[in-house]
Design a protein around this motif. Sequence first.
Motif, PDB file in Angstrom:
ATOM      1  N   ALA A 385       0.847  -1.194   0.000  1.00  0.00           N
ATOM      2  CA  ALA A 385       0.000   0.000   0.000  1.00  0.00           C
ATOM      3  C   ALA A 385       0.884   1.246   0.000  1.00  0.00           C
ATOM      4  O   ALA A 385       2.012   1.204   0.504  1.00  0.00           O
ATOM      5  CB  ALA A 385      -0.896  -0.007   1.242  1.00  0.00           C
ATOM      6  N   HIS A 386       0.389   2.334  -0.572  1.00  0.00           N
ATOM      7  CA  HIS A 386       1.144   3.593  -0.594  1.00  0.00           C
ATOM      8  C   HIS A 386       0.246   4.767  -0.222  1.00  0.00           C
ATOM      9  O   HIS A 386      -0.759   5.020  -0.882  1.00  0.00           O
ATOM     10  CB  HIS A 386       1.731   3.841  -1.986  1.00  0.00           C
ATOM     11  CG  HIS A 386       2.637   2.760  -2.464  1.00  0.00           C
ATOM     12  ND1 HIS A 386       3.902   2.556  -1.945  1.00  0.00           N
ATOM     13  CD2 HIS A 386       2.449   1.788  -3.386  1.00  0.00           C
ATOM     14  CE1 HIS A 386       4.460   1.514  -2.542  1.00  0.00           C
ATOM     15  NE2 HIS A 386       3.604   1.019  -3.435  1.00  0.00           N
ATOM     16  N   PRO A 387       0.603   5.506   0.833  1.00  0.00           N
ATOM     17  CA  PRO A 387      -0.131   6.725   1.168  1.00  0.00           C
ATOM     18  C   PRO A 387       0.317   7.879   0.272  1.00  0.00           C
ATOM     19  O   PRO A 387       1.460   8.318   0.348  1.00  0.00           O
ATOM     20  CB  PRO A 387       0.250   6.986   2.633  1.00  0.00           C
ATOM     21  CG  PRO A 387       1.525   6.246   2.858  1.00  0.00           C
ATOM     22  CD  PRO A 387       1.628   5.159   1.832  1.00  0.00           C
ATOM     23  N   HIS A 434       4.009  12.608  -3.563  1.00  0.00           N
ATOM     24  CA  HIS A 434       4.853  11.449  -3.247  1.00  0.00           C
ATOM     25  C   HIS A 434       4.156  10.485  -2.312  1.00  0.00           C
ATOM     26  O   HIS A 434       3.141  10.813  -1.693  1.00  0.00           O
ATOM     27  CB  HIS A 434       6.185  11.905  -2.632  1.00  0.00           C
ATOM     28  CG  HIS A 434       6.065  12.711  -1.378  1.00  0.00           C
ATOM     29  ND1 HIS A 434       6.070  12.142  -0.119  1.00  0.00           N
ATOM     30  CD2 HIS A 434       5.932  14.049  -1.175  1.00  0.00           C
ATOM     31  CE1 HIS A 434       5.964  13.101   0.785  1.00  0.00           C
ATOM     32  NE2 HIS A 434       5.863  14.263   0.193  1.00  0.00           N
ATOM     33  N   CYS A 435       4.748   9.310  -2.199  1.00  0.00           N
ATOM     34  CA  CYS A 435       4.312   8.344  -1.197  1.00  0.00           C
ATOM     35  C   CYS A 435       4.816   8.831   0.152  1.00  0.00           C
ATOM     36  O   CYS A 435       5.951   9.274   0.275  1.00  0.00           O
ATOM     37  CB  CYS A 435       4.883   6.967  -1.509  1.00  0.00           C
ATOM     38  SG  CYS A 435       4.472   5.767  -0.219  1.00  0.00           S
ATOM     39  N   HIS A 436       3.954   8.760   1.198  1.00  0.00           N
ATOM     40  CA  HIS A 436       4.386   9.244   2.520  1.00  0.00           C
ATOM     41  C   HIS A 436       4.938   8.150   3.420  1.00  0.00           C
ATOM     42  O   HIS A 436       5.194   8.388   4.602  1.00  0.00           O
ATOM     43  CB  HIS A 436       3.285  10.041   3.217  1.00  0.00           C
ATOM     44  CG  HIS A 436       3.814  11.282   3.871  1.00  0.00           C
ATOM     45  ND1 HIS A 436       4.569  11.236   5.033  1.00  0.00           N
ATOM     46  CD2 HIS A 436       3.758  12.587   3.518  1.00  0.00           C
ATOM     47  CE1 HIS A 436       4.907  12.467   5.360  1.00  0.00           C
ATOM     48  NE2 HIS A 436       4.440  13.304   4.460  1.00  0.00           N
ATOM     49  N   ASP A 439      10.448   5.878   3.537  1.00  0.00           N
ATOM     50  CA  ASP A 439      11.437   4.996   2.909  1.00  0.00           C
ATOM     51  C   ASP A 439      11.111   4.813   1.422  1.00  0.00           C
ATOM     52  O   ASP A 439      12.011   4.659   0.604  1.00  0.00           O
ATOM     53  CB  ASP A 439      11.455   3.639   3.612  1.00  0.00           C
ATOM     54  CG  ASP A 439      11.881   3.771   5.071  1.00  0.00           C
ATOM     55  OD1 ASP A 439      13.081   3.944   5.326  1.00  0.00           O
ATOM     56  OD2 ASP A 439      11.010   3.736   5.954  1.00  0.00           O
ATOM     57  N   HIS A 440       9.834   4.801   1.093  1.00  0.00           N
ATOM     58  CA  HIS A 440       9.432   4.685  -0.313  1.00  0.00           C
ATOM     59  C   HIS A 440       9.746   5.975  -1.063  1.00  0.00           C
ATOM     60  O   HIS A 440      10.236   5.939  -2.190  1.00  0.00           O
ATOM     61  CB  HIS A 440       7.937   4.390  -0.424  1.00  0.00           C
ATOM     62  CG  HIS A 440       7.539   3.018   0.040  1.00  0.00           C
ATOM     63  ND1 HIS A 440       6.244   2.559  -0.027  1.00  0.00           N
ATOM     64  CD2 HIS A 440       8.273   2.005   0.567  1.00  0.00           C
ATOM     65  CE1 HIS A 440       6.197   1.312   0.447  1.00  0.00           C
ATOM     66  NE2 HIS A 440       7.413   0.974   0.829  1.00  0.00           N
ATOM     67  N   ALA A 441       9.451   7.105  -0.422  1.00  0.00           N
ATOM     68  CA  ALA A 441       9.750   8.395  -1.064  1.00  0.00           C
ATOM     69  C   ALA A 441      11.241   8.485  -1.367  1.00  0.00           C
ATOM     70  O   ALA A 441      11.654   8.834  -2.477  1.00  0.00           O
ATOM     71  CB  ALA A 441       9.306   9.542  -0.161  1.00  0.00           C
ATOM     72  N   GLY A 444      12.509   6.744  -4.316  1.00  0.00           N
ATOM     73  CA  GLY A 444      12.166   7.297  -5.628  1.00  0.00           C
ATOM     74  C   GLY A 444      10.701   7.541  -5.897  1.00  0.00           C
ATOM     75  O   GLY A 444      10.355   8.108  -6.938  1.00  0.00           O
ATOM     76  N   MET A 445       9.789   7.131  -4.964  1.00  0.00           N
ATOM     77  CA  MET A 445       8.368   7.278  -5.274  1.00  0.00           C
ATOM     78  C   MET A 445       7.892   8.703  -4.973  1.00  0.00           C
ATOM     79  O   MET A 445       7.128   8.967  -4.043  1.00  0.00           O
ATOM     80  CB  MET A 445       7.524   6.243  -4.511  1.00  0.00           C
ATOM     81  CG  MET A 445       6.130   6.079  -5.106  1.00  0.00           C
ATOM     82  SD  MET A 445       5.162   4.810  -4.307  1.00  0.00           S
ATOM     83  CE  MET A 445       5.829   3.331  -5.068  1.00  0.00           C
ATOM     84  N   MET A 446       8.377   9.622  -5.809  1.00  0.00           N
ATOM     85  CA  MET A 446       8.014  11.036  -5.690  1.00  0.00           C
ATOM     86  C   MET A 446       7.945  11.601  -7.105  1.00  0.00           C
ATOM     87  O   MET A 446       8.550  11.067  -8.032  1.00  0.00           O
ATOM     88  CB  MET A 446       9.104  11.827  -4.949  1.00  0.00           C
ATOM     89  CG  MET A 446       9.379  11.364  -3.524  1.00  0.00           C
ATOM     90  SD  MET A 446      10.314  12.594  -2.587  1.00  0.00           S
ATOM     91  CE  MET A 446      11.941  12.429  -3.331  1.00  0.00           C
TER      92      MET A 446
END
Length: 467
Positions: A385-387, A434-436, A439-441, A444-446
């Motif tokens: 899941a990604h916030p 971005h993902c909150h 660690d995901h942000a 690169g998840m931005m």
Amino acid sequence: MLGALDVEQPAGWNDELELVAAVDVNPDPDIVEVELEAAITDIEIVPGAPTPAWTYNGSLPGPLIRAKLGDKIIVRFKNSLPEATSIHWHGMRLPNHMDGVPGLTQKPIAPGGEFVYEFEARDAGTYWYHPHIDSAAQVGRGLYGSLVVEDPADSEAFGDELVLVLSDLSIDESGQFLAEDAGGEFGDLFGREGRVLLVNGKVLPRLKVRQGKQQRWRVINAARARYYSIQLREHTLTKIGGDNGLAARSMQTNRIVLVPGERADIVFTPSDAPGTVRTMQWIPTERGFGSLYNRPREDMLEIETVAESPVTPAAIPELLREIEPIDLANATERTLDLTIEMETTRHGREVVMGINGEPYWLSKPMEAQLGETQIWNITNATAFAHPFHLHGYFFQVQDDTRIPEWKDTIDVPSESSLRIAVRFDERPGVWMYHCHILDHADSGMMGHLFVAGEGEHAHMPHIELIH
Ligand SMILES: [Cu+2]
């Protein structure tokens, strides 16, 4: 029987939970001017073994900044950390150059450096602040604080206010921080949840309540990766709002999930018998691949119902606020796929997360023209899941099963998709999304969005993205 509004909260009800209040140094009643200094401070979480926490003004969480609707907020910030930092004002609709994103909206604030943030409290609600550089590490070590914008017109029936900042710390038994990359690629994939749970910086603090006497809980998830589920067996909670103030209607529920960055505005009506002590627990929440497997519940907050006679709860209004749906007549559609890839680099196997297959440092900006309305179709085909969080604007989730409210952070569960509508009607500039799970942000998840002003082409000049 007395009514809830006829009695006070029990003596010392919030003694263990009261946040340090930011000191307003400006005599003007319509200006809140505070000083914030980021520095390493020893905080005793493990008895006898201080943790070198990263703090604002020496407290964990940082001071609660309180303003009323329409106030001007000025924050004189000094960085006394050994690394560069910045402050992002999560959820605030502020001018782009106050958004606190190094590389995009300001220069990183070097050790010893200062910066003055200045913006208006345009929207009542529960907000928070934190760094936007090396975020997983800096937030993970304790850099976060709350910001409340009060609406004097709010109903008295909501009860006395309690701000609850939920977070955790990755420390060992001797109070020392674990390595930032602890757990390697699995840490990146799952997001690093701390070993010690904190409510307002305390381990298992105790709150005192009286049966029937309502409290308004403004809850903020300030954790680096952890999801929280607010639930109390046999109790009903009334959700009255979230990220950006009140929702359209109040809703009775017994479970509210908060993803990192998200807030909830809840009226808690104590219903235990006088003399009861119960423990509110952290309860594992599904957030993808194996996140529920073998996870025990953990104690989080003690709630003591004092031995006083019960009172009749106040009636909470059902209709709270008019929220007009965003007009989608001329909306343009955008697609955002949240992606995770395993790549072999010279450093070994690495997790690279991104949006539409590109990690942030290789990404091109999305574009919008001032005045444009866009619908973002966010798809999450990954196992986690990604916030999802958008800076600078509120959005409306396109889902008829939800009570209408303005959001800036929303969960996108694994193998799902959702649509959000947003109006870029003011404040051109470059804004992050971005993902909150930080660690995901950081993996690169931005992405960034260029909102072109009047007479400008929606085509952004090249900028060097900070990795
Ligand atoms: Cu994520």
